[in-house]
Motif scaffolding. Structure first.
Motif, short mmCIF file in Angstrom:
data_model
loop_
_atom_site.label_atom_id
_atom_site.label_comp_id
_atom_site.label_asym_id
_atom_site.label_seq_id
_atom_site.Cartn_x
_atom_site.Cartn_y
_atom_site.Cartn_z
N HIS B 78 -17.62 -19.92 20.63
CA HIS B 78 -17.60 -21.39 20.70
C HIS B 78 -18.04 -21.85 22.09
CE1 HIS B 78 -15.88 -25.49 20.49
NE2 HIS B 78 -16.09 -25.36 19.19
N LYS B 79 -17.48 -21.21 23.12
CA LYS B 79 -17.81 -21.57 24.50
C LYS B 79 -19.27 -21.25 24.80
CE LYS B 79 -15.96 -21.01 29.17
NZ LYS B 79 -17.28 -20.96 29.77
N ALA B 85 -26.17 -24.11 24.36
CA ALA B 85 -26.93 -25.03 23.52
C ALA B 85 -26.47 -26.48 23.68
CB ALA B 85 -26.81 -24.61 22.05
N GLY B 86 -25.35 -26.69 24.31
CA GLY B 86 -24.86 -28.05 24.50
C GLY B 86 -23.95 -28.48 23.37
N ILE B 96 -23.98 -19.46 13.86
CA ILE B 96 -24.13 -18.49 14.94
C ILE B 96 -22.97 -17.50 14.93
CG2 ILE B 96 -24.15 -18.26 17.46
CD1 ILE B 96 -25.63 -20.95 17.52
N PHE B 97 -21.78 -18.01 14.65
CA PHE B 97 -20.60 -17.13 14.61
C PHE B 97 -20.74 -16.11 13.48
CE2 PHE B 97 -15.73 -16.82 14.55
CZ PHE B 97 -15.73 -16.02 15.67
N THR B 244 -29.98 -16.52 20.42
CA THR B 244 -29.96 -17.54 19.37
C THR B 244 -29.58 -18.90 19.97
OG1 THR B 244 -29.30 -15.85 17.80
CG2 THR B 244 -28.98 -18.14 17.13
N CYS B 245 -28.58 -18.88 20.83
CA CYS B 245 -28.15 -20.13 21.48
C CYS B 245 -29.25 -20.70 22.36
CB CYS B 245 -26.90 -19.88 22.33
SG CYS B 245 -25.45 -19.46 21.38
#
Lengths: 195, 256
Positions: B78-79, B85-86, B96-97, B244-245
């Motif tokens: 999450h962080k 990515a903002g 993403i997770f 990915t981020c």
């Protein structure tokens, strides 16, 4: 073997270098002899299908159940911490207020006690003053009475002196064989008492 | 090769561990055939389910050990998404997770002796990388319209250089899914193959006198490689996720 971290790090670096070389060789050999299973395109459809199934299932499990739940837990915990801190702050303020009130009560009680002591003292002083004044007045009255009586006694004594003097003078005159003129004796005694 | 002199009796099949085989019986592999890949993907799913659903069942304010781990994983990714990515990237956090958890669990399950490593297959990593690539490209155009092309037009460079840079940027953009997928599959494959090669050397002591020296060394090397692979298993999952981020950030905020 490697006892220190530097040695261990060196060993790892060596292992990696070696490993990469071996891997390249191994990969080369395998590719030549059996072919890399990774490049066997006949299995791609199967893998992609099952991967898609797995990813979709994981996504559903996460987005439907796990993530809202964990997000909720974290939010709850944050909320609990915030509210607990606020409650602690409130309790602290209450404690401070209570302490202030206690101190105020203490000060008030002290002032009150002081006032009562002063009042009692004033009362006692008043009674004392009254009693003193009364005693003074009685003493003064008694003194005046005594003075009057002393005056009376003194006056009485003076009269008696005159009488005694007259009688004594007449007796003396009689003793000398004379006959005392009462009027003359009186005058003589009076003049003597005055002088 | 020097090793082949002593290896008449040794068998080298470092790539056999990557073979896709049907789970039940023999026969051709159709697209629906349950294979060892299916099995290990299912185990990955089960492990994720166990940790993130069963582990958080208590919803405790003071977490249990398992719940702590689940929260740690949640907080970590999450962080990462938020930092890289903002805030507007957080919409994609479940996506993403999912990728992160699949990769990290597949990598670690692959380290179980005898296991099959699904992420060592280019077919698997390529699907994920292409999915990321398509998502990022579509999001980029939907969010920014033609402005997304500004990603390729480096406005801070001298005007004469810009077309050249644009060409390079476009090429690098299309190379992304390739490097993204091969990095992961290559790392997984290489490490496991190397362990297998060392493992093939280990029984040398039974065959030849030189094995007295080679066998302990190869066992030691397997241990060292295994430790390294534990590191790599996590780092590659991390790298895949953070890239990915980064790509997502490019899609959401294409201006340098």
């Amino acid at each position: 073997m490697a006892n220190t971290t530097t040695e261990a790090a060196g060993a790892v670096t060596e292992a990696v270098t070696e490993a990469t070389g071996h891997a390249a060789e191994a990969a080369g050999h395998a590719a030549q002899s059996a072919g890399m299973p990774q490049l066997d395109f006949s299995t791609f459809g199967n893998q992609i299908f099952w991967l898609a199934v797995a990813l979709v299932l994981i996504y559903l499990v996460l987005s439907r159940v796990a993530l809202p739940r964990i997000g909720g837990i974290l939010a709850d915990r944050q909320g609990k911490i915030t509210s607990d801190i606020a409650a602690a702050e409130e309790l602290k303020q209450k404690a401070e207020a209570a302490e202030k009130a206690y101190n105020q009560a203490l000060i008030d009680a002290r002032t009150e006690a002081g006032k009562i002591v002063a009042e009692a003292r004033a009362e006692i002083q008043k009674d004392l003053d009254k009693a003193t004044a009364k005693a003074d007045a009685e003493i003064a009255a008694k003194a005046a009475e005594s003075a009057k009586r002393i005056e009376e006694i003194r006056a009485g004594a003076a009269e008696n002196v005159a009488v005694v003097a007259k009688e004594t003078a007449e007796a003396i005159v009689a003793a000398f064989g004379g006959r005392a003129d009462a009027g003359a004796v009186d005058d003589a005694v009076a003049s003597r008492l005055k002088g | 090769m020097a090793t082949e002199e002593h290896s008449q009796g040794l068998t080298f099949h470092p790539m056999d561990q990557f073979k896709i085989q049907p789970l039940f019986g023999e026969g051709p592999i159709h697209w629906y055939t349950p294979t060892n890949a299916t099995l290990w993907m299912a185990l990955t799913l089960l492990a994720i389910f166990a940790l993130f659903v069963l582990g958080t069942r208590g919803r405790a304010i003071i977490p249990t050990r398992l719940q702590s781990v689940a929260e740690l994983g949640y907080g970590f990714v999450h962080k990462m998404v938020e930092d890289v990515a903002g805030k507007d990237g957080l919409k994609f956090f479940p996506y993403i997770f999912t990728l992160f958890l699949f990769i990290v669990f597949a990598n670690f399950l692959g380290l179980v002796p005898g296991a099959f490593t699904t992420t060592s297959h280019i077919a698997v990593t390529a699907v994920m990388a292409v999915a990321v690539f398509l998502t990022v490209t579509i999001v980029g155009f939907v969010k920014n319209g033609a402005g997304f092309l500004g990603l390729f037009w480096v406005s801070s460079a001298p005007l004469a250089l810009r077309p050249v840079l644009a060409l390079i940027e476009v090429i690098s953009y299309f190379v992304r899914p390739v490097s993204h997928s091969i990095r992961l599959a290559g790392n997984m494959m290489a490490g496991h193959a190397v362990i297998k090669v060392f493992a093939a050397f280990a029984p040398l002591v039974l065959i030849s006198g030189i094995g007295i020296a080679v066998t302990p060394l190869s066992i030691l090397a397997i241990v060292a490689m295994y430790a390294l692979e534990i590191l790599v298993a996590f780092i590659q999952a991390y790298v895949f996720t953070i890239l990915t981020c980064v790509y997502l950030k490019d899609a959401l905020h294409p201006h340098h």
